[in-house]
Write an enzyme that holds these catalytic residues in place. Structure first.
Site, PDB file in Angstrom:
ATOM      1  N   ASN A   6       0.826  -1.201  -0.038  1.00 16.39           N
ATOM      2  CA  ASN A   6       0.103  -0.264   0.011  1.00 16.39           C
ATOM      3  C   ASN A   6       0.945   1.257  -0.177  1.00 16.39           C
ATOM      4  O   ASN A   6       1.457   1.665   1.044  1.00 16.39           O
ATOM      5  CB  ASN A   6      -0.903  -0.026   1.091  1.00 16.39           C
ATOM      6  N   TRP A   7       1.036   2.072  -1.215  1.00 15.28           N
ATOM      7  CA  TRP A   7       1.864   2.943  -1.388  1.00 15.28           C
ATOM      8  C   TRP A   7       1.177   4.219  -0.739  1.00 15.28           C
ATOM      9  O   TRP A   7       2.179   5.323  -0.456  1.00 15.28           O
ATOM     10  CB  TRP A   7       2.232   3.372  -2.950  1.00 15.28           C
ATOM     11  N   LYS A   8      -0.097   4.212  -0.154  1.00 11.64           N
ATOM     12  CA  LYS A   8      -0.587   5.342   0.122  1.00 11.64           C
ATOM     13  C   LYS A   8      -0.402   6.518  -0.602  1.00 11.64           C
ATOM     14  O   LYS A   8      -0.520   6.520  -1.794  1.00 11.64           O
ATOM     15  CB  LYS A   8      -0.197   5.742   1.556  1.00 11.64           C
TER      16      LYS A   8
ATOM     17  N   HIS B 245      -9.279   0.698   5.114  1.00 12.70           N
ATOM     18  CA  HIS B 245      -8.220   0.871   5.685  1.00 12.70           C
ATOM     19  C   HIS B 245      -8.421   2.015   6.857  1.00 12.70           C
ATOM     20  O   HIS B 245      -9.212   2.824   6.629  1.00 12.70           O
ATOM     21  CB  HIS B 245      -7.123   1.762   4.575  1.00 12.70           C
TER      22      HIS B 245
ATOM     23  N   GLU C 180      -6.975   4.567   7.624  1.00 13.95           N
ATOM     24  CA  GLU C 180      -7.020   5.814   7.517  1.00 13.95           C
ATOM     25  C   GLU C 180      -8.086   6.228   6.759  1.00 13.95           C
ATOM     26  O   GLU C 180      -8.589   7.430   6.896  1.00 13.95           O
ATOM     27  CB  GLU C 180      -5.795   6.117   6.654  1.00 13.95           C
TER      28      GLU C 180
ATOM     29  N   GLU D 127      -5.093  -5.347  10.632  1.00 16.76           N
ATOM     30  CA  GLU D 127      -4.381  -4.236  10.742  1.00 16.76           C
ATOM     31  C   GLU D 127      -4.714  -3.539  11.954  1.00 16.76           C
ATOM     32  O   GLU D 127      -5.561  -2.610  12.111  1.00 16.76           O
ATOM     33  CB  GLU D 127      -4.393  -3.272   9.389  1.00 16.76           C
TER      34      GLU D 127
ATOM     35  N   GLY E 124       2.139   2.044  10.757  1.00 15.15           N
ATOM     36  CA  GLY E 124       3.387   3.225  10.377  1.00 15.15           C
ATOM     37  C   GLY E 124       4.056   3.523  11.817  1.00 15.15           C
ATOM     38  O   GLY E 124       4.530   4.691  11.938  1.00 15.15           O
TER      39      GLY E 124
ATOM     40  N   SER F 175       3.373  -2.450  10.341  1.00 12.85           N
ATOM     41  CA  SER F 175       5.067  -2.378  10.555  1.00 12.85           C
ATOM     42  C   SER F 175       5.674  -3.657  10.227  1.00 12.85           C
ATOM     43  O   SER F 175       6.680  -4.001  10.751  1.00 12.85           O
ATOM     44  CB  SER F 175       5.307  -1.797  11.759  1.00 12.85           C
TER      45      SER F 175
ATOM     46  N   GLY G 117       4.891   1.078   4.621  1.00 20.53           N
ATOM     47  CA  GLY G 117       6.093   1.911   4.450  1.00 20.53           C
ATOM     48  C   GLY G 117       7.247   0.861   3.789  1.00 20.53           C
ATOM     49  O   GLY G 117       7.917   1.367   2.928  1.00 20.53           O
TER      50      GLY G 117
END
Ligand code: PEP
Length: 246
Positions: A8-10, A93, A95, A164, A170, A208, A230
């Site tokens: 997931n590159w966000k 997600h 976020e 998650e 993160g 992570s 990440g």
């Protein structure tokens, strides 16, 4: 079952940076690779599809609209994604839940909309630190998964579930393999109650995950892959995780 590693590159990347990253990942992919997906920002999907052509890498979206078409400014439909070669979509997600107010019902509707157009939803569930400390982890993830199961009905065996824990995303603070497995087992049991083919549903871990901890997480019986933030932006790290899953 074949494991799934999804990056997931966000909201990261650039045309040239993405090209370099993908070139390195494609060049380093092991033989007999696990399923690999990259989820770039939507604007780069067409470039990324082109860059991974001929490789084993599939492309996913970071979100999808619950609606089919119409007055939904800024959204992309599952049909549009599928038309461009997108085969997976992350839904729910943390976020999106946190910054865009997505409810369990909305996440379920997105999962259903994706499936209806041949896009596999990666349904994210996970508790906050506050919820974990209050002993609510299982109740929270079960409630979130129940909404998705309810929405997708008899197609439940076609989804991917991502556990998650929000406190691990993160932050560099990973769930231990035992902590993750405990929740994955709860999710597996819930899927078994919904479908006879629950054992074929991939439940991936995210939070992570990195080159150093991937192998021990992926060795757990109910951890069928990873959703990587990440570490998916660094070719060497992403490839190490893929290697551990292959
Ligand atoms: C994620 O955003 O889905 C994620 C797991 O991020 P990170 O790997 O950076 O914790």
């Amino acid at each position: 079952m074949k494991k799934l590693i999804a990056g997931n590159w966000k909201m990261n990347g650039s045309r040239s940076g993405n090209a370099d990253l993908l070139q390195a990942i494609v060049a380093g992919l092991p033989v007999g690779v696990c399923d690999v997906v990259v989820c770039p920002p939507a604007l780069y999907v067409a470039d990324v599809i082109q860059a991974v052509q001929g490789s084993a890498i599939l492309v996913g979206s970071q979100d999808v609209s619950a609606a089919e078409k119409g007055a939904f400014t800024g959204e992309l439909s599952a049909a549009m994604l599928h038309e461009h070669g997108v085969r997976f979509a992350i839904v729910g997600h943390s976020e999106r839940r946190q910054f865009h107010g997505e409810s369990d019902a909305m996440v379920g509707a997105k999962a259903q909309a994706a499936l209806a157009k041949g896009v596999t939803p990666i349904v994210c569930v996970g508790e906050t630190l506050e919820q974990r400390e209050a002993g609510q982890t299982q109740a929270v993830v079960k409630r979130q998964l129940a909404a998705a199961i309810h929405a997708v009905g008899h197609c439940v065996s076609e989804i991917v579930v991502a556990y998650e824990p929000v406190w691990a995303i993160g932050t560099g603070q990973t769930a231990t393999p035992e902590q993750a497995q405990e929740v994955h087992a709860v999710l597996r049991a819930q899927l078994r109650a919904a479908t006879e083919t629950a054992d074929a549903v991939r439940i991936v871990y995210g939070g992570s995950m990195n080159a150093a901890n991937a192998a021990s997480l992926l060795a757990q019986p109910d951890i069928d892959g990873g959703l990587i933030g990440g570490a998916s932006l660094k070719a060497a790290d992403f490839l190490s995780i893929i290697q551990a899953a292959s």
